[in-house]
Design a protein around this motif. Structure first.
Motif, short mmCIF file in Angstrom:
data_model
loop_
_atom_site.label_atom_id
_atom_site.label_comp_id
_atom_site.label_asym_id
_atom_site.label_seq_id
_atom_site.Cartn_x
_atom_site.Cartn_y
_atom_site.Cartn_z
N GLU A 5 0.82 -1.21 0.00
CA GLU A 5 0.00 0.00 0.00
C GLU A 5 0.85 1.26 0.00
N ILE A 8 1.95 1.91 -3.42
CA ILE A 8 0.82 2.32 -4.25
C ILE A 8 0.48 3.79 -4.01
N ASP A 9 0.43 4.21 -2.77
CA ASP A 9 0.04 5.58 -2.45
C ASP A 9 1.08 6.59 -2.93
N TYR A 11 3.24 6.30 -5.53
CA TYR A 11 3.77 6.10 -6.87
C TYR A 11 3.74 7.41 -7.65
N TYR A 39 0.94 -0.62 -14.17
CA TYR A 39 0.79 -0.18 -12.78
C TYR A 39 0.02 1.13 -12.63
N PRO A 40 0.43 2.21 -13.33
CA PRO A 40 -0.36 3.46 -13.22
C PRO A 40 -1.80 3.29 -13.72
N ARG A 43 -3.84 1.89 -10.93
CA ARG A 43 -4.07 2.90 -9.91
C ARG A 43 -5.12 3.93 -10.33
N GLU A 44 -5.21 4.16 -11.66
CA GLU A 44 -6.19 5.11 -12.17
C GLU A 44 -7.54 4.45 -12.48
N ASP A 76 -8.19 -5.40 -7.01
CA ASP A 76 -8.90 -4.12 -7.14
C ASP A 76 -10.26 -4.25 -7.79
#
Length: 276
Positions: A5, A8-9, A11, A39-40, A43-44, A76
């Motif tokens: 985490e 992730i937060d 990045y 990866y991005p 996250r988006e 996710d």
């Protein structure tokens, strides 16, 4: 849990893209760099694009990053069983890669499968070692799961002593060691016969270690919310006082304030501090 985490937060999409471009230029056949482009996207929330990127990367070959990102993507999107299979496949193929053990530990921790999480967390610690990143993970893990086998506690205790000796003025090192000793006390007490509640020498020694290193963690506390001082105060009120006397607690608090003021005025102690 304080594992993936944090990554992730924190990045940075631009930094990741820069790394990918350099990697693909220098290592065009390595599937790691095209896989990292997912990866991005994860996250988006662009899950479809992320899955397509991972499938394209897998055409270049197999890589632990592909399996881990597939697992995170499934996590996710709430496909937990699918996520577990991706992480297990990564562990099977790349058992000695720290990130793989870290990723599946997070997965199990978030599902409250604490036994499985602890197993993989220990594998991760073995591979990565005790450091400023892994110690907070263990402290957080101990706060929610206390059914650690005695054999695992033995291994943790040895590793924590090594970390403590290497970081004698680190409050987290003292707190981690105290937490492991505290868990050992609980396990030793459970093994006592029902008709005999007399503590043996090892249990008493462990209690004294919890007390001692709880005091040092409070002395060196540099956290914003002074959590180690609060933990030590709770330990005195709930453990020490009920089992000793007010005079004992008074002397313990005097020792604590003496060391705390000494630390504040001098900036530290010699390496022989723990013998005092």
């Amino acid at each position: 849990m304080m594992l993936l985490e944090e990554l992730i937060d924190d990045y940075n999409a631009e930094s990741i893209e820069s790394l990918i471009v350099r990697g693909e230029t220098n290592f065009p056949e390595d599937p790691f760099f095209p896989a990292l482009r997912a990866y991005p996207l994860i996250r988006e929330g662009e899950f479809g694009r992320a899955r397509a990127v991972l499938e394209a990367a897998s055409e270049k070959g197999d890589h632990y990053m592909i399996h881990c990102l597939h697992g995170i993507l499934s996590d996710d999107t709430n496909f937990m069983f699918e996520a577990e299979q991706h992480f297990l496949r990564a562990v099977e193929r790349y058992p000695d890669v720290p990130m793989v053990q870290r990723a599946i530990a997070v997965h199990y921790f978030n599902r409250k499968f604490f036994g499985e999480a602890g197993l993989h967390l220990m594998h991760y610690i073995r591979l990565a070692g005790f450091n400023e990143e892994t110690v907070p993970m263990l402290l957080e893990f101990f706060q929610v799961f206390d059914e650690i086998p005695l054999e695992m506690n033995d291994e943790l205790l040895k590793a924590a002593i090594g970390y403590l000796n290497a970081n004698p003025r680190n409050p987290r090192a003292h707190s981690l060691y105290a937490s492991i000793c505290s868990h050992r006390v609980e396990m030793l007490v459970k093994r006592l016969p029902e008709d005999n509640h007399q503590l043996d020498d090892e249990t008493i020694a462990m209690l004294l270690e919890v007390e001692e290193h709880g005091m040092w963690s409070a002395t060196y506390d540099d956290s914003e919310d002074r959590m180690f001082r609060a933990m030590f105060a709770d330990y005195i009120d709930n453990v020490v006082l009920p089992n000793t006397s007010r005079l004992y607690v008074y002397r313990l608090r005097l020792r604590y304030w003496y060391h705390r003021l000494t630390h504040r005025l001098t900036g530290g102690y010699g390496d022989s501090m723990r013998s005092s």
